[in-house]
Motif scaffolding. Structure first.
Motif, short mmCIF file in Angstrom:
data_model
loop_
_atom_site.label_atom_id
_atom_site.label_comp_id
_atom_site.label_asym_id
_atom_site.label_seq_id
_atom_site.Cartn_x
_atom_site.Cartn_y
_atom_site.Cartn_z
N GLU A 6 0.83 -1.20 0.00
CA GLU A 6 0.00 0.00 0.00
C GLU A 6 0.87 1.25 0.00
OE1 GLU A 6 -2.09 -2.92 2.94
OE2 GLU A 6 -0.05 -2.27 2.46
N GLY A 8 0.35 5.95 -0.39
CA GLY A 8 -0.55 7.08 -0.57
C GLY A 8 -1.11 7.67 0.70
N ARG A 19 -5.52 9.59 -2.23
CA ARG A 19 -5.73 8.39 -3.02
C ARG A 19 -4.74 7.33 -2.59
NH1 ARG A 19 -5.41 7.00 -9.50
NH2 ARG A 19 -3.18 7.19 -9.12
N SER A 21 -3.09 3.55 -2.97
CA SER A 21 -2.80 2.55 -4.00
C SER A 21 -2.38 1.24 -3.35
CB SER A 21 -1.67 3.03 -4.92
OG SER A 21 -2.02 4.22 -5.59
N CYS A 22 -2.77 0.16 -3.96
CA CYS A 22 -2.38 -1.17 -3.51
C CYS A 22 -1.80 -1.90 -4.71
CB CYS A 22 -3.58 -1.91 -2.95
SG CYS A 22 -3.27 -3.66 -2.58
N ALA A 23 -0.48 -2.04 -4.72
CA ALA A 23 0.20 -2.68 -5.84
C ALA A 23 0.41 -4.16 -5.54
CB ALA A 23 1.54 -1.99 -6.10
N ARG A 71 -10.19 -0.82 -9.62
CA ARG A 71 -9.08 -1.73 -9.87
C ARG A 71 -8.59 -1.56 -11.29
NH1 ARG A 71 -11.14 -7.58 -8.51
NH2 ARG A 71 -9.27 -8.28 -9.61
N THR A 77 -3.16 -3.01 -9.83
CA THR A 77 -3.28 -2.08 -8.72
C THR A 77 -4.74 -1.82 -8.40
OG1 THR A 77 -1.21 -0.98 -9.37
CG2 THR A 77 -2.66 0.23 -7.88
N TYR A 79 -7.15 0.92 -6.19
CA TYR A 79 -7.09 2.27 -5.64
C TYR A 79 -8.26 2.52 -4.69
CZ TYR A 79 -4.00 2.96 -9.64
OH TYR A 79 -2.99 2.84 -10.56
N GLN A 81 -9.96 6.09 -3.70
CA GLN A 81 -10.03 7.55 -3.72
C GLN A 81 -10.89 8.00 -2.56
OE1 GLN A 81 -8.57 9.88 -5.88
NE2 GLN A 81 -9.38 11.36 -4.41
N CYS A 95 -4.80 -3.22 2.56
CA CYS A 95 -5.34 -3.83 1.35
C CYS A 95 -5.38 -5.34 1.55
CB CYS A 95 -4.43 -3.48 0.16
SG CYS A 95 -4.94 -4.16 -1.42
#
Length: 116
Positions: A6, A8, A19, A21-23, A71, A77, A79, A81, A95
């Motif tokens: 994760e 952001g 926002r 993010s989960c990569a 997604r 990734t 997201y 928001q 995440c």
């Protein structure tokens, strides 16, 4: 299992936006469901938003109309928001991925702090 990272999080004033993010370490195309959870100070971890492999979404009532989960299968990734943030949104955001074969995979979390 899939590894999740994760990013952001941060400090923001009430009314602001972030926002998350989960990569993922590999393709998320076939992952059954992914979600964002949060754990506030002294609280239990709760589901904030989820999204299935076919794009269906769900949200906890307290964030409906303010948060949006999405997604990106191309970039592996997911997201979150977050708009109109409130102090009660403060917490560590995690995440999670669910796969029928492997069960749950969790990221390490990212801190979100909303000041009043």
């Amino acid at each position: 299992q899939v590894q999740l990272v994760e990013s952001g999080g941060g400090l923001v004033q009430a009314g602001g936006s972030l926002r998350l993010s989960c990569a993922a370490s590999r393709s998320i195309f076939s992952i059954n469901a992914m979600g964002w959870y949060r754990q506030g100070p002294g609280k239990q971890r709760e589901l904030v938003a989820g999204i299935t492999s076919d794009g269906r979404t769900n949200y906890v009532d307290s964030v409906k109309g303010r948060f949006t989960i999405s997604r990106d299968n191309t970039n592996n990734t997911v997201y979150l928001q977050m708009n109109s943030l409130k102090p009660e949104d403060t917490g560590v955001y995690y995440c999670k991925a669910y796969e029928r074969m492997f069960g749950d995979s969790w990221g390490q979390g990212t801190q979100v702090t909303v000041s009043s």
